[in-house]
Design a protein around this motif. Structure first.
Motif, mmCIF file in Angstrom:
data_model
loop_
_atom_site.group_PDB
_atom_site.id
_atom_site.type_symbol
_atom_site.label_atom_id
_atom_site.label_comp_id
_atom_site.label_asym_id
_atom_site.label_seq_id
_atom_site.Cartn_x
_atom_site.Cartn_y
_atom_site.Cartn_z
ATOM 1 N N UNK A 130 33.547 39.503 39.458
ATOM 2 C CA UNK A 130 33.546 40.791 38.761
ATOM 3 C C UNK A 130 32.117 41.155 38.372
ATOM 4 N N UNK A 131 31.940 42.429 38.025
ATOM 5 C CA UNK A 131 30.642 42.902 37.553
ATOM 6 C C UNK A 131 30.861 43.957 36.477
ATOM 7 N N UNK A 132 29.864 44.114 35.629
ATOM 8 C CA UNK A 132 29.932 45.090 34.545
ATOM 9 C C UNK A 132 29.056 46.297 34.827
ATOM 10 N N UNK A 133 29.516 47.438 34.341
ATOM 11 C CA UNK A 133 28.701 48.630 34.193
ATOM 12 C C UNK A 133 28.625 48.877 32.693
ATOM 13 N N UNK A 134 27.412 49.062 32.174
ATOM 14 C CA UNK A 134 27.217 49.248 30.740
ATOM 15 C C UNK A 134 26.757 50.672 30.474
ATOM 16 N N UNK A 135 27.450 51.342 29.575
ATOM 17 C CA UNK A 135 27.049 52.666 29.095
ATOM 18 C C UNK A 135 26.806 52.537 27.597
ATOM 19 N N UNK A 136 25.586 52.827 27.168
ATOM 20 C CA UNK A 136 25.243 52.749 25.754
ATOM 21 C C UNK A 136 25.386 54.131 25.132
ATOM 22 N N UNK A 160 28.509 50.230 22.935
ATOM 23 C CA UNK A 160 28.369 49.982 24.370
ATOM 24 C C UNK A 160 29.760 49.976 24.991
ATOM 25 N N UNK A 161 29.938 50.788 26.007
ATOM 26 C CA UNK A 161 31.166 50.787 26.784
ATOM 27 C C UNK A 161 30.912 49.892 27.985
ATOM 28 N N UNK A 162 31.630 48.792 28.046
ATOM 29 C CA UNK A 162 31.470 47.810 29.118
ATOM 30 C C UNK A 162 32.650 47.940 30.062
ATOM 31 N N UNK A 163 32.381 48.349 31.256
ATOM 32 C CA UNK A 163 33.437 48.534 32.267
ATOM 33 C C UNK A 163 33.374 47.366 33.231
ATOM 34 N N UNK A 164 34.407 46.543 33.240
ATOM 35 C CA UNK A 164 34.486 45.377 34.114
ATOM 36 C C UNK A 164 35.263 45.753 35.365
ATOM 37 N N UNK A 165 34.651 45.512 36.513
ATOM 38 C CA UNK A 165 35.281 45.839 37.791
ATOM 39 C C UNK A 165 35.337 44.591 38.647
ATOM 40 N N UNK A 166 36.543 44.289 39.153
ATOM 41 C CA UNK A 166 36.682 43.159 40.070
ATOM 42 C C UNK A 166 35.947 43.477 41.368
ATOM 43 N N UNK A 167 35.264 42.489 41.900
ATOM 44 C CA UNK A 167 34.515 42.699 43.141
ATOM 45 C C UNK A 167 35.327 42.314 44.368
ATOM 46 N N UNK A 168 36.482 41.735 44.154
ATOM 47 C CA UNK A 168 37.372 41.366 45.248
ATOM 48 C C UNK A 168 38.805 41.634 44.848
ATOM 49 N N UNK A 169 39.723 40.882 45.436
ATOM 50 C CA UNK A 169 41.143 41.032 45.126
ATOM 51 C C UNK A 169 41.427 40.512 43.715
ATOM 52 N N UNK A 170 42.405 41.122 43.053
ATOM 53 C CA UNK A 170 42.755 40.755 41.682
ATOM 54 C C UNK A 170 43.106 39.270 41.558
ATOM 55 N N UNK A 171 43.754 38.691 42.556
ATOM 56 C CA UNK A 171 44.145 37.283 42.470
ATOM 57 C C UNK A 171 42.951 36.330 42.519
ATOM 58 N N UNK A 172 41.774 36.807 42.923
ATOM 59 C CA UNK A 172 40.581 35.962 42.970
ATOM 60 C C UNK A 172 40.061 35.626 41.571
ATOM 61 N N UNK A 173 40.448 36.406 40.567
ATOM 62 C CA UNK A 173 39.971 36.135 39.212
ATOM 63 C C UNK A 173 40.815 35.088 38.499
ATOM 64 N N UNK A 174 42.007 34.807 39.007
ATOM 65 C CA UNK A 174 42.956 33.907 38.330
ATOM 66 C C UNK A 174 42.349 32.577 37.881
ATOM 67 N N UNK A 175 41.561 31.893 38.701
ATOM 68 C CA UNK A 175 41.016 30.602 38.249
ATOM 69 C C UNK A 175 40.055 30.712 37.064
ATOM 70 N N UNK A 176 39.590 31.898 36.761
ATOM 71 C CA UNK A 176 38.574 32.092 35.724
ATOM 72 C C UNK A 176 39.104 32.787 34.470
ATOM 73 N N UNK A 177 40.416 33.037 34.430
ATOM 74 C CA UNK A 177 41.003 33.770 33.310
ATOM 75 C C UNK A 177 40.834 33.020 31.986
ATOM 76 N N UNK A 178 41.090 31.733 31.955
ATOM 77 C CA UNK A 178 40.983 30.975 30.700
ATOM 78 C C UNK A 178 39.559 31.059 30.139
ATOM 79 N N UNK A 179 38.579 30.916 31.001
ATOM 80 C CA UNK A 179 37.188 31.017 30.562
ATOM 81 C C UNK A 179 36.846 32.413 30.080
ATOM 82 N N UNK A 180 37.372 33.431 30.766
ATOM 83 C CA UNK A 180 37.137 34.817 30.371
ATOM 84 C C UNK A 180 37.771 35.103 29.014
#
Length: 107
Positions: free
Chosen positions: A83-89, A10-30
Motif C-alpha cells: 500500500x501507499x499513502x497520499x497526504x493532504x495537509x 492531515x488527510x491520509x489516503x491509504x491505497x492498496x497497490x495490489x489485490x486486497x488479499x495481498x494485505x492480509x498477512x500485514x493486517x495485525x501489524x497495521x
C-alpha cells in the motif's frame, strides 16, 4: 509556523497497490500501528474506505508534514510494499464547534 503545527490536519489516503488479499498477512501489524498512533493522539479517525478494496483513510493532527510523512512510511502495509499513502495537509479555517477542543486555539 511552530505555533500552528498543532492545528494542522492531515488527510491520509491509504491505497492498496495490489489485490486486497495481498494485505492480509500485514493486517495485525497495521492494526497495531493504528492503535499506537491513536493512543498517542496523532490519529483522530481511521477506517476502511467503501468499497474496502480501495484501502482506507486517516485524519491526523498535532504534527507537521515531515512528521506525518515519517509516520506513514512506518505503516507495515507500506514497508511491505502492499500500500501507499497520499497526504493532504489542511490548515482549518472553519470547523464545527464539536471540534473546538481538537483545533483550539487555532480557530
Amino acid at each position: 509556523m511552530e505555533g500552528t503545527v498543532l492545528h494542522l490536519l492531515h488527510l491520509l489516503r491509504l491505497r492498496y497497490t495490489g489485490a486486497e488479499d495481498e494485505v492480509a498477512p500485514y493486517i495485525a501489524g497495521h492494526v497495531a500501528y493504528l492503535e499506537r498512533h491513536h493512543a498517542a493522539g496523532t490519529f483522530l479517525v481511521s477506517g476502511q474506505t467503501v468499497p474496502t478494496s480501495e484501502g482506507g483513510a486517516i485524519i491526523a493532527h498535532g504534527v507537521d508534514r515531515d512528521a506525518i510523512e515519517r509516520i506513514t512510511a512506518e505503516d507495515p502495509f507500506v514497508t511491505s510494499g502492499v500500500a501507499e499513502y497520499t497526504v493532504t495537509t489542511i490548515a482549518p479555517g472553519r470547523a464545527h464547534p464539536a471540534l473546538a477542543d481538537v483545533l483550539a486555539p487555532g480557530l
